[in-house]
Structure formats: C-alpha cells, structure tokens
Scaffold this motif. Sequence first.
Motif, mmCIF file in Angstrom:
data_model
loop_
_atom_site.group_PDB
_atom_site.id
_atom_site.type_symbol
_atom_site.label_atom_id
_atom_site.label_comp_id
_atom_site.label_asym_id
_atom_site.label_seq_id
_atom_site.Cartn_x
_atom_site.Cartn_y
_atom_site.Cartn_z
ATOM 1 N N ARG A 171 0.807 -1.213 0.000
ATOM 2 C CA ARG A 171 0.000 0.000 0.000
ATOM 3 C C ARG A 171 0.844 1.267 0.000
ATOM 4 O O ARG A 171 0.314 2.375 0.104
ATOM 5 N N ALA A 172 2.141 1.122 -0.126
ATOM 6 C CA ALA A 172 3.014 2.290 -0.197
ATOM 7 C C ALA A 172 2.798 3.013 -1.527
ATOM 8 O O ALA A 172 2.377 2.401 -2.515
ATOM 9 N N PRO A 173 3.074 4.311 -1.574
ATOM 10 C CA PRO A 173 2.803 5.073 -2.805
ATOM 11 C C PRO A 173 3.765 4.779 -3.955
ATOM 12 O O PRO A 173 3.487 5.150 -5.092
ATOM 13 N N GLN A 174 4.899 4.114 -3.686
ATOM 14 C CA GLN A 174 5.877 3.871 -4.745
ATOM 15 C C GLN A 174 5.281 2.966 -5.832
ATOM 16 O O GLN A 174 4.650 1.954 -5.535
ATOM 17 N N ARG A 175 5.557 3.336 -7.097
ATOM 18 C CA ARG A 175 5.033 2.564 -8.220
ATOM 19 C C ARG A 175 6.140 1.977 -9.102
ATOM 20 O O ARG A 175 5.893 1.017 -9.827
ATOM 21 N N ARG A 176 7.315 2.534 -9.066
ATOM 22 C CA ARG A 176 8.385 2.023 -9.913
ATOM 23 C C ARG A 176 8.847 0.655 -9.423
ATOM 24 O O ARG A 176 8.927 0.395 -8.231
ATOM 25 N N LEU A 177 9.231 -0.221 -10.371
ATOM 26 C CA LEU A 177 9.610 -1.584 -10.023
ATOM 27 C C LEU A 177 10.846 -1.620 -9.128
ATOM 28 O O LEU A 177 10.925 -2.439 -8.202
ATOM 29 N N ARG A 178 11.812 -0.748 -9.392
ATOM 30 C CA ARG A 178 13.027 -0.783 -8.578
ATOM 31 C C ARG A 178 12.770 -0.355 -7.137
ATOM 32 O O ARG A 178 13.609 -0.604 -6.259
ATOM 33 N N GLU A 179 11.651 0.284 -6.894
ATOM 34 C CA GLU A 179 11.275 0.655 -5.535
ATOM 35 C C GLU A 179 10.410 -0.418 -4.872
ATOM 36 O O GLU A 179 10.054 -0.276 -3.709
ATOM 37 N N ARG A 180 10.089 -1.482 -5.624
ATOM 38 C CA ARG A 180 9.253 -2.581 -5.098
ATOM 39 C C ARG A 180 9.923 -3.917 -5.425
ATOM 40 O O ARG A 180 9.364 -4.737 -6.149
ATOM 41 N N PRO A 181 11.116 -4.190 -4.904
ATOM 42 C CA PRO A 181 11.849 -5.394 -5.333
ATOM 43 C C PRO A 181 11.140 -6.694 -4.956
ATOM 44 O O PRO A 181 11.143 -7.643 -5.741
ATOM 45 N N VAL A 182 10.552 -6.765 -3.767
ATOM 46 C CA VAL A 182 9.885 -8.008 -3.348
ATOM 47 C C VAL A 182 8.667 -8.281 -4.213
ATOM 48 O O VAL A 182 8.443 -9.404 -4.688
ATOM 49 N N VAL A 183 7.865 -7.254 -4.447
ATOM 50 C CA VAL A 183 6.671 -7.407 -5.270
ATOM 51 C C VAL A 183 7.052 -7.748 -6.702
ATOM 52 O O VAL A 183 6.437 -8.600 -7.349
ATOM 53 N N ALA A 184 8.098 -7.078 -7.218
ATOM 54 C CA ALA A 184 8.547 -7.365 -8.578
ATOM 55 C C ALA A 184 9.012 -8.819 -8.703
ATOM 56 O O ALA A 184 8.725 -9.486 -9.702
ATOM 57 N N ALA A 185 9.698 -9.329 -7.696
ATOM 58 C CA ALA A 185 10.153 -10.723 -7.727
ATOM 59 C C ALA A 185 8.962 -11.680 -7.712
ATOM 60 O O ALA A 185 8.952 -12.689 -8.434
ATOM 61 N N LEU A 186 7.942 -11.373 -6.898
ATOM 62 C CA LEU A 186 6.748 -12.211 -6.852
ATOM 63 C C LEU A 186 6.074 -12.268 -8.220
ATOM 64 O O LEU A 186 5.687 -13.343 -8.702
ATOM 65 N N GLY A 187 5.952 -11.123 -8.872
ATOM 66 C CA GLY A 187 5.327 -11.090 -10.187
ATOM 67 C C GLY A 187 6.132 -11.833 -11.233
ATOM 68 O O GLY A 187 5.563 -12.559 -12.066
ATOM 69 N N MET A 188 7.438 -11.676 -11.212
ATOM 70 C CA MET A 188 8.275 -12.372 -12.186
ATOM 71 C C MET A 188 8.184 -13.879 -12.009
ATOM 72 O O MET A 188 8.108 -14.625 -12.993
ATOM 73 N N VAL A 189 8.189 -14.342 -10.751
ATOM 74 C CA VAL A 189 8.064 -15.786 -10.506
ATOM 75 C C VAL A 189 6.738 -16.304 -11.025
ATOM 76 O O VAL A 189 6.657 -17.360 -11.669
ATOM 77 N N PHE A 190 5.654 -15.553 -10.792
ATOM 78 C CA PHE A 190 4.322 -16.010 -11.209
ATOM 79 C C PHE A 190 4.203 -16.052 -12.730
ATOM 80 O O PHE A 190 3.842 -17.085 -13.307
#
Length: 420
Positions: free
Chosen positions: A347-366
């Motif tokens: 729920r943080a305001p950051q939208r860039r992928l480099r600012e969301r490494p854990v979320v980006a990794a989850l999406g890439m794995v899926f």
Amino acid sequence: MLGRMWRAAVTWAQRFWGDLKASTDASLLGVLRFLGLLYGPIDTTLPIDQAFRKALRYRMPRHTGWRHMYGGIAYLLLVVLVVTGVLLSLYYRPSAEEAYQSIQHIVTGVTLGWLMRDLHVWGANLVVLAVLAHMARVFFDASYKPPRETNWLVGVLLLFVVLAFGATGYLLPWDQWAYWTVTEGLDILARLPLLGSPAVELLRGDPIVSGATLSRFFALHVIVLPWIALGLLQLHFALLRKHGIAPPEPAAAPGGSDELGARFFPRHLLRSFVVAVAVLTIVVTAAVLAPREVGEAATPGRLPDTLQTSWVMADVIRAVTFYLGAWGFVAFMLLALGMVVLPLFDRAPQRRLRERPVVAALGMVFFLGFAVAWVAGRQLRTFPPRATEGVVAPPATPTLHLPAPAPAAGVPTATPGGPR
C-alpha cells in the motif's frame, strides 16, 4: 401531389424523431458504455442525442495508449466465446449418450459448424493469455494501489471465472482426450487439503467421471458462470469509470500524466477498432489453419495411448503436477493467492519496479513460471494420462461389435483427425 406527400412524410418523421428523443432517457446510453463504444460519463440531464455527442467528446488521459488494450482484447474474446457458444448450444446435447455424436454432427453436418467450434476453442485459449497480459500490465504499473484495490480483486475473480469457463467446457466434447484430461485434473484437485475432496465429489457427482459430471459441467458452463461473469464485468467497468485509468506514476502538477489527451472519438475508438480487427483476424486464421482434432469417443474403462490437450491451462497444470507433483500444484495455488491479496499489503505510494523489489520478484516468478509451465506442458501433449488415484474405472466387459449403419447420402462423417 407526390411532392406534398414527400414533405408530409418528412415532417412526420422529424416530429416522430423529436418525440422519440424527448421521451428516451439518456441513461440508456449505459448499454453503449458497457459495450465499450462510449467511455466518458453520461449527462442524463440532456436529451439522448446531445448526451451521446457529449460523451463522444470525452477526453482520455494522456497516458492512455496501445498497452492499455489488453483488457479490451479480453472483453472482445469473451464476446466471441458468448456468440459461438450460443450457436454451438443450439446443436449440442449434454448427455453421455449423445454428446460425442452431436459434436460430430456440428463439425460435419452443420454449415460452418466446424468454424464456430474452433473459434470457441481458440477463443478459450487466447482469452486466458489476454487476461494474464492485462493482469501483468496492471501489476507492473502498480495500478492495483489505492484507491483501485477493489478493481484488482474483481479482475482476479474474473480470471478465475475465465479459468472455470475453460475447465467446465473442456469436458463437453466427450472424447477420450477431454474425458481423461478432466479425470486427471479432478484427481489433482482431490489431493488439495481440506476443500479438494469435497469439491471433486460435488463436481463429479459419481465415483468416476460420467454423464452426471457432464450434466454438472454443462450447467456451470452455460447457466451459472455466465451470470457471475456478467455481474463481475459490470462491477469491473463501473469501478474503472469511477477511479479512471491509473497513471504510471502519481501526477503532482498540471501537465503531468493525468493531463487530458485526445478525445475518445475518433482517436481511442479508432485504436480499439484496429485492435478488434487484428484480434478477430488472428482468431479466425488460427481456427481455419489449426482446428482442434476430434478424438475417439470417451471410454471410461480404457486409457488412451496419448492425451493431446487443447487448452493452455491444461498444459500448465499437467506440467506442474508431472514435474513437481501434487505439492507443486499447491505451491502454484499459494503463489496465485499471494497475487490476489497483494493490494492488502503493498500500500506504499511507490510505483516504480526498482522501488518494489519483493513485489517485482513475486510477479516475475508467477508470470515466468506460468510461461515455463506452459512450454513444458506442450511437450506432454502426446503423453498418456497417469493412472488416477481413487478413481475406480469399470472393468472392460466383452461387447458385441455390430457394423455401423451406413451414413445417409450426402452426409459426411467426422474422423478422429477432425475437419480439414
């Protein structure tokens, strides 16, 4: 005389058209909004013709472009599936005794029946890919963040409904490939803890896949799921219009990504038309050049030598369970569940992928895991089904094989190779 009659007819038509516009509520334009032919808000205080012209002048956000077309592609493919499904249902008979014969009749005896069937098959595959592409675009753009969390959840539910459509429709051809793919899939589902076994008992309706299973799958496919999809689509579109298309990054100043761009008509509508023509061309071409073959009639007591799948999710599920076992399927389900509840935690305001490494990794794995499983599953299309656990097939009994009656003159017969 003729001139007076013509002027009288024109005057009457103009008066009738004016009365019709005055008596018609502009809210009826909501139907066009649902169909994607209008986007902006509808001013119900205006006559319907003025409200229509005002809606056409609505300006889309400047950041709206071609990559926002995936949702429209998925919606168009759903429309194709509805149209072809209704046409197929006119001839299909949902019983174990007549289902296979009705499919044979559709592909050989009904004018363009084979085309409608293969448009349905290819639409069922492409709609899954389109929904996943739309989901990936929303995910990596972080468009699920406040205030759009509900729309993300509704979109994920729509993905599950699309998968349920494919799963319940897969059995309907009632050939060996469809029968044993569903049997294998239900056996995998039964291994899930807690809810797996009760769900399989409810879906199967018998100790083995039988006519009762076919009836339940058909009822879900043509009655239950369409109403659920319609409700979710309406909610999805209403939330999209309420919150608008999410910008790539928060726009803090005038001239940012939230600045209004070109009008809906003609720029965005023309873009949608071009995409629709391209998608329909691809679907028709695929249906003509690569039709789904018709296997032998379903025989519960005999395993087929090969199990050719015709749906992308069947390939994915077979690959996951073949290489990773039942717990691999459980892990894949948990990963999907993580995607569902993601807006509750990120729920943080950051939208860039480099600012969301854990979320980006989850999406890439899926998404990469899905692609790898699909490619691996395609290599298993000619593998025979595994012996299912807990599924008792009736023993083969000697039967008297009588010669098949000769077909009527002028009526072709379908072969396991399918229409050509």
